[in-house]
Design a protein around this motif. Structure first.
Motif, PDB file in Angstrom:
ATOM      1  N   ALA A 226      -3.890  -0.767   6.691  1.00 42.01           N
ATOM      2  CA  ALA A 226      -4.545  -0.336   7.934  1.00 42.01           C
ATOM      3  C   ALA A 226      -5.272   0.985   7.752  1.00 42.01           C
ATOM      4  O   ALA A 226      -6.339   1.198   8.329  1.00 42.01           O
ATOM      5  CB  ALA A 226      -3.508  -0.233   9.053  1.00 42.01           C
ATOM      6  N   ARG A 227      -4.713   1.890   6.950  1.00 45.77           N
ATOM      7  CA  ARG A 227      -5.383   3.172   6.710  1.00 45.77           C
ATOM      8  C   ARG A 227      -6.497   3.061   5.705  1.00 45.77           C
ATOM      9  O   ARG A 227      -7.363   3.934   5.652  1.00 45.77           O
ATOM     10  CB  ARG A 227      -4.366   4.198   6.226  1.00 45.77           C
ATOM     11  N   GLY A 228      -6.473   2.044   4.874  1.00 41.24           N
ATOM     12  CA  GLY A 228      -7.538   1.838   3.922  1.00 41.24           C
ATOM     13  C   GLY A 228      -7.357   2.545   2.607  1.00 41.24           C
ATOM     14  O   GLY A 228      -8.266   2.512   1.766  1.00 41.24           O
ATOM     15  N   ASP A 229      -6.211   3.183   2.364  1.00 36.72           N
ATOM     16  CA  ASP A 229      -6.017   3.898   1.106  1.00 36.72           C
ATOM     17  C   ASP A 229      -5.351   3.048   0.038  1.00 36.72           C
ATOM     18  O   ASP A 229      -5.300   3.452  -1.126  1.00 36.72           O
ATOM     19  CB  ASP A 229      -5.184   5.164   1.344  1.00 36.72           C
ATOM     20  N   LEU A 230      -4.803   1.911   0.404  1.00 29.03           N
ATOM     21  CA  LEU A 230      -4.159   1.012  -0.557  1.00 29.03           C
ATOM     22  C   LEU A 230      -4.851  -0.345  -0.520  1.00 29.03           C
ATOM     23  O   LEU A 230      -5.390  -0.764   0.509  1.00 29.03           O
ATOM     24  CB  LEU A 230      -2.671   0.831  -0.234  1.00 29.03           C
ATOM     25  N   LEU A 231      -4.815  -0.995  -1.677  1.00 28.09           N
ATOM     26  CA  LEU A 231      -5.390  -2.328  -1.814  1.00 28.09           C
ATOM     27  C   LEU A 231      -4.363  -3.224  -2.493  1.00 28.09           C
ATOM     28  O   LEU A 231      -3.777  -2.846  -3.513  1.00 28.09           O
ATOM     29  CB  LEU A 231      -6.686  -2.287  -2.635  1.00 28.09           C
ATOM     30  N   ALA A 232      -4.125  -4.381  -1.904  1.00 28.69           N
ATOM     31  CA  ALA A 232      -3.216  -5.371  -2.494  1.00 28.69           C
ATOM     32  C   ALA A 232      -4.041  -6.528  -3.020  1.00 28.69           C
ATOM     33  O   ALA A 232      -4.951  -7.006  -2.355  1.00 28.69           O
ATOM     34  CB  ALA A 232      -2.202  -5.872  -1.466  1.00 28.69           C
ATOM     35  N   SER A 233      -3.721  -6.980  -4.233  1.00 30.52           N
ATOM     36  CA  SER A 233      -4.406  -8.114  -4.833  1.00 30.52           C
ATOM     37  C   SER A 233      -3.367  -9.047  -5.422  1.00 30.52           C
ATOM     38  O   SER A 233      -2.302  -8.625  -5.881  1.00 30.52           O
ATOM     39  CB  SER A 233      -5.374  -7.648  -5.925  1.00 30.52           C
ATOM     40  N   VAL A 234      -3.678 -10.323  -5.397  1.00 27.26           N
ATOM     41  CA  VAL A 234      -2.808 -11.327  -6.007  1.00 27.26           C
ATOM     42  C   VAL A 234      -3.684 -12.238  -6.851  1.00 27.26           C
ATOM     43  O   VAL A 234      -4.777 -12.625  -6.454  1.00 27.26           O
ATOM     44  CB  VAL A 234      -2.024 -12.118  -4.936  1.00 27.26           C
ATOM     45  N   GLY A 235      -3.205 -12.521  -8.066  1.00 23.74           N
ATOM     46  CA  GLY A 235      -3.973 -13.313  -9.002  1.00 23.74           C
ATOM     47  C   GLY A 235      -3.794 -14.796  -8.787  1.00 23.74           C
ATOM     48  O   GLY A 235      -2.845 -15.263  -8.159  1.00 23.74           O
ATOM     49  N   SER A 236      -4.720 -15.544  -9.327  1.00 22.58           N
ATOM     50  CA  SER A 236      -4.624 -17.002  -9.274  1.00 22.58           C
ATOM     51  C   SER A 236      -3.834 -17.496 -10.480  1.00 22.58           C
ATOM     52  O   SER A 236      -3.216 -16.706 -11.208  1.00 22.58           O
ATOM     53  CB  SER A 236      -6.030 -17.608  -9.235  1.00 22.58           C
TER      54      SER A 236
END
Length: 1810
Positions: A226-236
């Motif tokens: 929500a704050r925009g300072d973290l990014l979560a990614s998940v691989g295929s």
């Protein structure tokens, strides 16, 4: 060298790396400082571990990583200088740092040392949209849309529709995109080997940050917090790595494996950045970031589905409190809490929330929005979902959406995003069917309809056709609902589109510009182009795979999977020419170019066959209807069966390679030999030989084997090179090359299946073994060959002019365009002017590129739509082929020929039949002629046999055929028999009475019985209602109270049974002594006194209790009777209101509540009643039919008598005989089911006639016909029916017929006068009898008709009632169905009410038990307090008056001492409790004494003081022990009382809670009942009324609309009118009662005042009497309860018993004394004798001693006289006797005073102190 699968140019990347600027150095430095050391063992998870473990952790610690980094630096590399360390340890990346997009973006690969320009293709426009990619729709602002298109990121301006493109950096595709919450950044997660995540800045579109090493092959989902300072990614697949990034620093914070299967989505919780959720195939997982002592951990909890079926989860949403709401494949919502499904949400009646999977869930402005694959958007209440909970074991909760929006019919929504438009609620939605929608979710009066912004194909593009005249193209895909559009072509005029479909149909579509047509009024919006069906035909039975026009555009060839190629003549409206068959399914058709001398068709089959067919000959002389089949047989087709040669080519290449290597090795050997000889001389030769011997020992590797794949490779595409030669591309093992093939010479006798052909030339394609060429096209000048690849790339080879042999195919240009995984380019084409290239891939994308040209045209290019043909708007649209099972052209032709042949066969058969019929008729004529001859001339039947053996053989064959036919028809017979049985079971067996129609004889009246079926299931057995309301609480309590009393009474009887004393049985009876009697009298007297005091005390207590109850029952001044209040409330509620069931506040009375079981009972009662009525009427009609049959029998007898009579009468006196009535077939319907062979044959003939004429059957004449169409004549069958009672009547006929018969036996003679007279008399008699019989017949007929009319009238009335009952039955049945829908929920609510009621009742019983026990304990406390008071009172009495030690002894009695407990463990706690309890609860006497005493007084209670009565001291000590026991008991009882009070309070709270819940449940049940009643009210009820029954008039007329009226029965209306009079009467009575109550109230007030005065006077009188008698006002209750001193009375009884025992002992001693006295007397007598003797001796002695005595007189005088001690003792005894005598007198006086009523009580007499 070419990169693998379309990666960026390697040379270009090396060049970019060598020319890196400061920004690239910063990028590399930033990446060098990114910590990549993670906790070991996190990526090595097996599938079983992932399923077995609920908790997974991964950690990341900066300190550990820095230590490891430092250690590795110290070990592996030397310590760098200080300057280098400062360069390596980079600080935070500056906020204004950006990467160079031109260096990052992937570009085309161009062969080295070539002049091919890099910008050979420039993307112009994208016409596709990959709608099946997840979350492929994002908004950067209110007007900019972003989505993925293959290797491009496409940004679309919604206002101008302008597109902006960003290339993929990896060149292998883009996995997923995301947008920053601030809309200033967007993320592009790519695909490929170790792909990057690139964050771009918006709107500058510059690369801002690059995240590396997040997964292996591609990303499936990304999300910002929500704050925009973290990014979560998940691989295929295959790693599915979940990574949390500090994206601004380009550093991973946490990393772990998300799951072992495909993961669809990852999101942060909007309200908590430390919580994440992932979902995917068959799972959902909840993550938390926790800071532990080892560092930051990422913990994952796998969601457990439990009883719910496992499902793929596409959409979900995090709630603010941590719960998660997800969708499911079947359309319901799942609410997750703590890793488990809390509740499953569905719609009412267990309907799913969506018809299909829920793909997206959003929380917006306090509302939950769900979108599903059913095309609906539904809005749900957030509070209801957040507080949802399961109410039963199914874990289902039903709720309805607030609003819903159906977007479209064929719409499958996949994702949705809100537009940034203040004041509006617009959303953009991704449609799986290829559209992008703009939706208005405001749900107001001005809500806009869904708007389709863009529409694209939703699947792989199947075909592309380019107009040969303008910039138009047509595309097809498998996204049509009705039929699949497979392939299209555009003819040479550009105005027609030929489309092939999945079902084998080819449609000719005409394209035109509608603006050129005449505009009619009311015409819809005019588009730029329109398509109209011109023609449709079906040449194939399966999917059309190829379409092609010849080079002149005169012949169209179509191919299909059905192994056929069909040719059509274009100029003659596509007239079929014929078709040829192919050895395999066709995949491509190519006509020879104009450079070839002959026009031929190149046919590529999927299974490796290639055919070349010439143009079929068009036969003008043959008519279409004369063609038997369209198959072209005499045509010279060349065949080529491809066989794999790739292994041979590879072997040949390896041999050539080894040959070159050997040549080089020989040259190197010779050089080495010469060098060694020059250096070593002769020794050099030996050294060389030794070296060569060592090298020869090494074995040479074997050559590659010759391999032919077991499954032939499929042909993908091909094209002509020269006449009879062609190039072909294959997949599978033979991929990676283009093969040049040549047809062999045509040989008609050649076996095609055994044919094997090899190509004679090949061209090797670099990096194409796993990436075959899917499609090939050329530019107009044949300089460029465009290849569409398997991985979605475009490869362009630059050739020499007219180089059809591809000898110059070396240099190429390669660029990845479509998706690398599923974006294969199946279609590639150039525009008519060679300026544009169009590619269509399997990823639904269509790209248009501008082909590089040195001559750039500046004019604007625009497509031109063909003009419409003249009169096209008036032409009728031809019929289309919509049936997929329709005949193809060839099958229709074969069907026509087959029908024609069958018609000829039938004609021949009919001719043969006619001939046989003629011969049969001739033979029958011969038989007839033979019968007419005399018998001796007739021929026998056997004489007609030409040969007896022939007849025997014919008979045998006939019998065999009959037997064979019976066998053949056995199954059909059994089938028909079973069908008949089923029909009988279904329609006949359920009937009890069939419909019987009885006709009147003279009139046309008739009456029909009811077709009565067996009673329904509702009327067979009455079902017991299952939803009866609970009995009232008061009734149950009264019953249970009565039961408890009975049980207590029984228990008391058991406990009070007297037991016999066993000890008294052995004792013998003996009379009581006087002393025992005295003691018993004294004890009885004391007991009576105590009992009297106790009774007085009980009477006082009872009086107090009565007073308390009376005072409690006394109402307050403002008290109002609850019954009156309830009556007033009811009157207010129902005053002036006839409560209708339709009113919203209608409360259903408990006795009027209905359920399905009761409704079934009501339905059963109605069915039973109707059944009985119908059955009774049917019996009456049957009796009427029996009467008619009896009437007919009697009329027959009478008619016979009439005939006999008329036979004797002259004809002139004959009266016409009435016709005998007939029995109609309807009157005996049971005969319809009686048949014989004749009936069956008649039925068969009728069926045959019906089939021949094909017209409705006519009625057949005869005695037995088909049901419903026959009449029974008064013949044989009627006699069988009506001859039961006829014989008796016939016997009673007149005897004159017999006489006439007798007379006729004699010869006629002249009659005499007497005979004439007798004849006249007989004639008169016969005339009379004739008239009488006719009248009798008329009477019978009239009577029967009258009976029928009466019964008919009754039946009409019954019909009316039955019709009303049927209407009522329909209403009841509808109500029952409705009630069954409500029954389940009503049962749940009722069970909840019953359970809460039972729980409340149980708790109330517990409360009552607690209160009873509390009251009992209070009574025990009161008894103990009374015992304490009694103890003090008795001690006061024991002390007496004026006792100087009274204070001391009272202190001894009241002294507080600590007593040793039995359990010392309880210690201080118990003592504190006792002290507190004793200090709080002292008796009144003790507290008064303690107040008067001084706390400083200290005394010793262990020693009795001097002059104090020790008995009183001992008594004080004893009573003190008793007092302590009482106090301890009081403490214990008070503890129990406190516990009971606490328990009572707890139960009271629970009862209140349960009562509230019960009230809520009852209200819910009442609301449900009201809803049920409202639903019942909605049912329509038919009620017939006559006009006089309608009293609702408007202006004297009945209005047209009666919807606002009410229907009352006369009884209800009369009751209401009577109620008005009753209410008037009740009002008068109530007013009268009110006046009487007011008068009575005044009288009671007056009596109350008088009673108060009387009470006051009596109180004054009592006080005066007390003062007069006692001198003061005393407490009469204390006086009445004052009893004897128990201790004193006990002492008195003890004294009396002691005196009695002493008297007994004295008597015993007296007896002993008497005995001893007797013995003494005897001894005395004996001694007396001796004394006499002695006396004599003494006298003598006296005399002898006299002298001596005289001498001693003077000494003995002093010892004479009584002793002093005896005198003192005697005085004491005398005094004691006097004292006792005085006490006895005092006691007697006291007894006398006490016996007198009202006597003065004196203090007890105390013995004098010694």
């Amino acid at each position: 060298m070419e990169p693998d699968d379309g990666k960026s140019d390697q040379s270009k990347s090396e060049k970019a790396a060598s020319q890196a600027s400061s920004s690239s150095a910063l990028r590399s430095a930033a990446r060098d400082t990114t910590f990549e050391t993670l906790t070991e063992g996190e990526d090595s998870y097996s599938d079983e571990d992932l399923y077995d473990e609920d908790l997974e952790e991964s950690s990341y610690t900066l300190q550990d990583d820095s230590e490891r980094t430092a250690e590795s630096l110290n070990v592996e590399t030397p310590v760098p200088p200080v300057d280098q360390e400062e360069e390596k340890v980079m600080k935070k990346i500056p906020d204004n740092f950006f990467y160079n997009y031109d260096e990052l973006a992937s570009g085309p690969f161009v062969s080295q040392d070539t002049d091919i320009p890099p910008n050979l293709l420039t993307l112009v426009h994208s016409f596709g949209y990959d709608c099946r990619k997840r979350v492929n729709l994002q908004l950067l602002d209110s007007n900019t849309l972003m989505y993925i298109g293959g290797n491009q990121l496409i940004l679309v301006d919604l206002r101008t529709k302008k597109q902006t493109y960003l290339r993929s950096c990896s060149g292998e595709g883009i996995g997923v995109i995301g947008v920053h919450p601030s809309k200033t950044y967007f993320v592009v997660a790519e695909k490929g080997s170790s792909p990057d995540i690139i964050i771009y800045e918006y709107p500058s579109l510059r690369p801002y940050r690059i995240l590396q090493d997040g997964c292996d092959l591609g990303y499936a989902s990304v999300d910002f917090n929500a704050r925009g300072d973290l990014l979560a990614s998940v691989g295929s697949s295959p790693d599915h790595t979940l990574t949390i990034w500090n994206w601004k620093e380009e550093k991973p914070i946490l990393r772990t494996k998300a799951f072992s299967q495909e993961v669809f989505k990852v999101t942060f919780n909007p309200d908590d950045d430390e919580q994440l959720t992932t979902s995917g195939a068959g799972h959902i997982k909840f993550w938390e970031m926790a800071l532990t002592f080892t560092g930051l951990k990422l913990q994952g909890y796998l969601g457990r589905f439990g009883k719910t079926a496992t499902t793929d989860i596409e959409g979900y949403m995090e709630l603010p409190d941590g719960k998660v709401l997800s969708g499911s494949e079947w359309g319901n919502m799942l609410l997750w809490e703590a890793g488990l499904i809390k509740v499953e949400l569905c719609r009412l009646a267990r309907k799913s929330c969506h018809s299909g999977s829920i793909n997206h869930i959003v929380l917006d402005e306090g509302e939950v929005i769900t979108i599903g694959s059913d095309g609906y958007i539904r809005i749900w209440d957030f509070e209801t979902i957040d507080t949802a909970d399961a109410i039963d074991d199914t874990a289902l909760m039903e709720l309805e959406p607030i609003n819903e929006l159906p977007v479209g019919k064929h719409v499958k929504l996949f994702s949705m995003i809100k537009m940034d438009d203040p004041g509006n609620n617009f959303w953009l939605a991704q449609d799986l069917c290829g559209a992008i929608w703009k939706l208005d979710l405001s749900f107001s009066n001005i809500t806009q309809d869904p708007e389709c912004l863009f529409s694209f194909h939703s699947g792989p593009i199947q075909a592309v056709a380019i107009s040969p005249l303008t910039y138009l193209m047509a595309t097809t895909s498998l996204d049509c609902e009705s039929f699949a559009l497979i392939l299209i072509k555009v003819n040479y005029t550009g105005a027609q589109i030929i489309a092939g479909f999945e079902d084998g149909v080819v449609r000719i579509l005409e394209l035109y510009d509608p603006k050129e047509l005449t505009i009619f009024a009311g015409r819809k919006k005019i588009l730029d182009a329109e398509i109209q069906l011109k023609q449709a035909f079906k040449p194939h039975t399966t999917r059309v795979t190829a379409l092609a026009y010849d080079r002149d555009g005169e012949i169209l060839a179509t191919a299909s999977k059905d192994h056929t190629v069909f040719f059509f003549e274009v100029e003659k409206d596509y007239k079929p020419i014929g078709y040829i068959t192919t050895p395999g399914p066709v995949c491509q058709l190519v006509w020879s170019p104009t450079s070839h001398p002959r026009s031929t068709l190149l046919i590529f089959c999927d299974n490796g066959y290639v055919l070349e067919a010439p143009v079929p000959t068009i036969r003008e002389d043959v008519e279409d209807h004369d063609i038997v089949s369209y198959e072209i047989k005499n045509i010279n087709i060349k065949y080529f069966h491809f066989i794999s040669v790739k292994s041979k080519i590879l072997r040949f290449i390896e041999i050539e390679k080894r040959k070159k290597i050997k040549e080089l090795e020989e040259e190197a050997k010779e050089k080495r030999r010469k060098q060694l000889i020059e250096e070593l001389g002769e020794e050099g030769e030996k050294v060389f030989q030794e070296e060569q011997a060592q090298k020869q020992e090494e074995e040479e590797k074997p050559l590659p084997e010759i391999v032919i794949p077991p499954t032939p490779s499929h042909i993908l595409c091909g094209f002509y090179s020269h006449p009879g030669k062609f190039w072909v591309s294959l997949d599978g093992y033979d991929a990676g090359m283009l093969y040049h093939c040549e047809f062999s010479i045509y040989n008609q006798n050649r076996n095609i299946k055994e044919q094997r052909d090899e190509p004679f030339e090949f061209r090797f394609l670099e990096d194409a073994e796993d990436n075959p060429v899917q499609s090939i096209t050329f530019s107009l000048n044949k300089v460029m060959m465009f290849c569409g690849m398997e991985n979605g790339a475009v490869r362009i080879y630059v050739l020499h002019r007219n180089d059809t042999s591809l000898s110059s195919m070396k240099e190429f240009w390669h660029l990845s365009i479509h998706d690398n995984d599923y974006g294969r380019i199946k279609n590639i084409a150039t525009s008519f002017d060679n300026r544009f290239l169009v590619t269509a891939g399997g990823d639904s994308n269509i790209f248009v590129f501008n082909i590089f040209s040195e001559l750039e045209l500046e004019e604007e290019l625009k497509a031109k739509v063909p003009f419409p043909r003249f009169g096209i708007e008036t032409e009728l649209i031809p019929p289309d082929i919509e049936d997929p099972k329709a005949y193809s052209i060839e099958n229709a032709r074969k069907k026509r020929e087959h029908d024609k042949l069958m018609k000829e066969v039938l004609e021949i058969q009919s001719q043969k039949r006619e001939k046989l019929k003629y011969l049969r008729s001739e033979f029958l004529n011969l038989l007839k002629m033979n019968e007419e001859l005399p018998k001796h001339m007739q021929l026998k039947r056997t004489d007609f046999d030409v040969d007896s053996k022939i007849r025997a053989e014919i008979n045998r064959k006939t019998a065999f055929k009959i037997q064979q036919a019976e066998r053949e028809m056995a199954w059909e017979k059994e089938k028909c028999y079973l069908g008949l049985k089923k029909l009988q079971n279904r329609f006949r067996d359920s009937l009890e009475n069939d419909a019987i129609v009885v006709h009147a004889i003279q009139s046309s009246h008739k009456i029909a019985s009811y077709r009565l079926v067996k009673p329904s299931k509702y009327s067979r057995s009455k079902q017991i209602s299952q939803m009866d309301r609970k009995t009232s609480k008061m009734d149950r309590l009264e019953k249970e109270g009565a039961g408890k009393k009975d049980s207590q009474r029984d228990t008391g009887m058991v406990l009070n049974i007297p037991e016999e004393s066993i000890l008294e049985k052995g004792k013998k009876f003996r009379p009581k002594t006087l002393s025992e009697i005295m003691v018993e009298n004294q004890i009885e007297k004391t007991r009576k006194v105590i009992l009297k005091a106790e009774r007085a005390q009980q009477k006082i207590q009872q009086r107090k209790k009565e007073w308390e109850e009376l005072l409690k029952s006394k109402p307050d001044d403002d008290f109002e009777d609850p019954r009156d209040l309830q009556a007033i409330k009811d009157a207010q509620v129902h005053m002036g209101d006839f409560n209708l069931k339709t009113s919203p506040d209608y409360k259903i009375p408990e006795h009027m509540r209905i359920n399905a079981a009761k409704k079934e009972e009501e339905l059963g009662v109605l069915d039973t009643l109707a059944y009985r009525k119908k059955l009774h009427m049917n019996k009456c009609i049957l009796s009427l039919r029996g009467l008619k049959m009896a009437v007919i029998e009697e009329i027959q007898c009478l008619v016979q008598e009439l005939k006999n009579i008329q036979s004797t009468l002259p004809v002139s006196k004959h009266i016409p005989i009435p016709q005998i009535p007939q029995i109609h077939p309807e009157e005996v319907p049971e005969k319809r089911f009686q048949y014989d062979e004749e009936t069956l044959l008649t039925f068969k003939r009728q069926q045959m006639k019906t089939q021949e004429e094909k017209s409705p059957p006519t009625g057949l004449a005869g005695s037995m016909a088909t049901p419903g169409g026959f009449k029974i004549p008064p013949g044989k069958d009627l006699d069988l029916i009506a001859r039961r009672e006829t014989l008796a009547r016939m016997s009673k006929a007149s005897t004159f017929s017999i006489d006439i018969g007798k007379c006729s036996e004699f010869e006629p003679a002249e009659p005499t006068d007497m005979e004439i007279e007798i004849a006249k008399r007989d004639e008169v008699k016969h005339v009379y009898m004739q008239q009488y019989l006719l009248n009798r017949i008329k009477e019978l007929i009239v009577t029967f008709d009258a009976e029928l009319r009466i019964l008919r009238h009754q039946k009409l009335k019954l019909d009316t009632q039955i019709k009303l009952s049927d209407l009522h039955h329909v209403t009841l049945f509808q109500e029952m169905l409705l009630l069954k829908n409500f029954e389940k929920q009503e049962n749940i609510l009722q069970e909840r009410v019953n359970s809460l009621d039972k729980e409340e009742h149980d708790m109330q019983c517990k409360i009552n038990d607690t209160l009873a026990e509390l009251e009992e304990k209070k009574n025990e406390v009161t008894k103990l307090q009374d015992q304490e008071k009694t103890l003090y009172t008795s001690f006061q009495l024991s002390l007496g008056e004026n006792n100087k030690f009274a204070n001391f002894l009272m202190k001894v009695l009241k002294k507080k001492i600590k007593r040793v407990k039995k359990k010392e463990v309880e210690g201080e706690g118990d003592e504190d409790e006792e002290s507190e309890a004793s200090s709080e609860e002292e008796s009144s006497l003790e507290s008064d004494e303690d107040e008067s005493e001084s706390d400083d007084d200290v005394f010793d209670d262990s020693i009795c003081p001097t002059n104090c009565n020790p008995n009183l001291f001992e008594l004080a000590l004893t009573l003190r022990e008793k007092r302590l026991d009482i106090e301890e008991a009081l403490v214990e009882e008070r503890k129990l009382i406190d516990n009971l009070k606490k328990e009572y309070d707890t139960l009271s709270k629970k009862v209140k809670t349960v009562a509230n819940n019960l009230h809520a449940a009852e209200e819910a049940l009442e609301a449900y009942q009201r809803e049920k009643q409202q639903r019942l009210n909605e049912l329509l009820v038919v009620f017939p009324l006559k006009l006089h029954q309608v009293e609702y008039m408007m202006f004297g007329e009945i209005p047209n609309d009666l919807s606002g009226t009410l229907v009352f029965s006369n009884r209800s209306l009369g009751l209401l009118q009577e109620r008005i009079l009753q209410l008037h009467h009740e009002n008068v009575q109530q007013q009268k009662l009110n006046r009487e109550c007011r008068e009575r109230r005044k009288l009671l007030i007056r009596e109350k005042r008088e009673m108060a005065k009387t009470i006051q006077k009596m109180e004054e009188t009592v006080c005066q009497l007390m003062i007069r008698k006692f001198g003061r006002v005393i407490d009469l209750e204390a006086l009445q309860t004052l009893s004897v001193n128990t201790t004193l009375e006990e002492l008195k009884i003890k004294k009396l018993r002691k005196e009695l025992s002493n008297a007994k002992e004295m008597k015993m001693w007296e007896e002993k004394i008497a005995q001893l006295r007797w013995e003494l007397m005897m001894k005395t007598k004996e001694h007396t004798k001796k004394l006499h003797q002695m006396n004599d001796l003494c006298i003598e002695k006296q005399k002898l001693d006299s002298r001596l005595n005289m001498l001693q007189n003077q000494q003995g005088n002093a010892f004479q006289g009584p002793r002093k001690a005896d005198i003192v003792a005697k005085e004491k005894v005398t005094e004691l006797i006097q004292v006792q005598a005085e006490r006895i007198l005092a006691l007697k006086e006291e007894i006398t005073v006490l016996r007198k009523k009202g006597g003065l009580v004196l203090p007890p007499i105390h013995p004098p102190d010694e």
